[in-house]
Structure formats: structure tokens, C-alpha cells
Design a protein around this motif. Sequence first.
Motif: not given
Length: 199
Positions: A157-168
Amino acid sequence: MSHYYHTIEKPAVAEFKDRGSKFIAYAYPIQTVEDFKKHLKALKEEHPKAVHHCFAYRIGTDNNNFRANDDGEPSGSAGKPILGQIDSKQLTNVAVIVVRYFGGTLLGVPGLINAYKTSTSLALQLTPIVQKPVLETYELQFDYTMMNEVMVVVKRFHCVVMQNEMQLFCRLQLGIPKSEEQLFLDKLKDFHVVEVRKI
């Protein structure tokens, strides 16, 4: 409410001269007022001998975030004509700053309006105008095991990732194109384990 807006992709500079006065228009793509302030500060340092640094900007798609400033020129003779050019091209997320060097001859209000309008128009003609989607901001929270499924939908859906936190446990802040918003949300409902919140 449109699903798209128009802006410029790259900065541009154009110069206009009238009876010895020099007007140098700088057009910039901006996202925030802070972006604009950085450009204005840099130009004031680059052109310390200029008599005026007049400007206008418009940000966002709700028509409420704009400013026009005459910087000592007669009221309405500089900022308004600059903003008028941005608006006549229906642009947003754009700032134009016009640096003026005085040439010794007063141009009068009509002359100033023409000079600020023309220099702005020239600068905006030099840079490509691009169409971009209006983004709605959402926050998603989900278990790490869902990562791949969620990212497939984000890309689709062509979303723009602004922030990501990848933990569990993952947290994603996304800009979702307005035109795709409902489809995106419907698709996420299939994954009962994803928490969605509009920001």
C-alpha cells in the motif's frame, strides 16, 4: 479533500533585476517550519549585505500553515506576491526566500510587487513540480513473529515508515497514503493481533 498534493523536489535559484536592484529568489522543498528557518539563517549568512530577505512558505494540506513576510519592504509588496506565486501553482511544503540588493532607485509598490512576483515565478519554473500522496499517520504494534506479514502489507500500500522499533514487540509509525487508507486498514483487520492507532 484531495488524496495528493503538489510540491517541488529540488531547490532552485533565479535572479531578476530592475533599475539596479537585484532580486535573487531561492525556492526550497520543506517539511517543517524548522526546515525553513535553517534556509533563512543560511541565506542571511550568505548575503549579509542584502537589504531585505523577504519570504513566504506554505506547509501541509489544510491551508492553515503558511506565512508571508515583507522584511521591511512596504506592507504587502513582497511576502504576499511571493505566497501568491506558490499558491497560483497550487504548491505546498515549499518556501521561497527573495534576497534583495538595493540599486539606488526606489521602485515603488507596483515595481516591488512585480519584482518579487517575477523572481519567485522564475525560480519555481526552474524546478520540477511533483505529485505526492497525502499521508495519514498511524501507529501499529504487533508481535515480532508478525513482522513479515505486516511489512508485505506496508509495501503493497506504498506506506512510508516514519519510525520503527524492532524488539520482541514491534512498533511502527507509518504514513499511509490517504487514497489507500481504508484498504490498508481492512487488510490489517485480517491479522487480529495487530494493534492500530491513528495519530
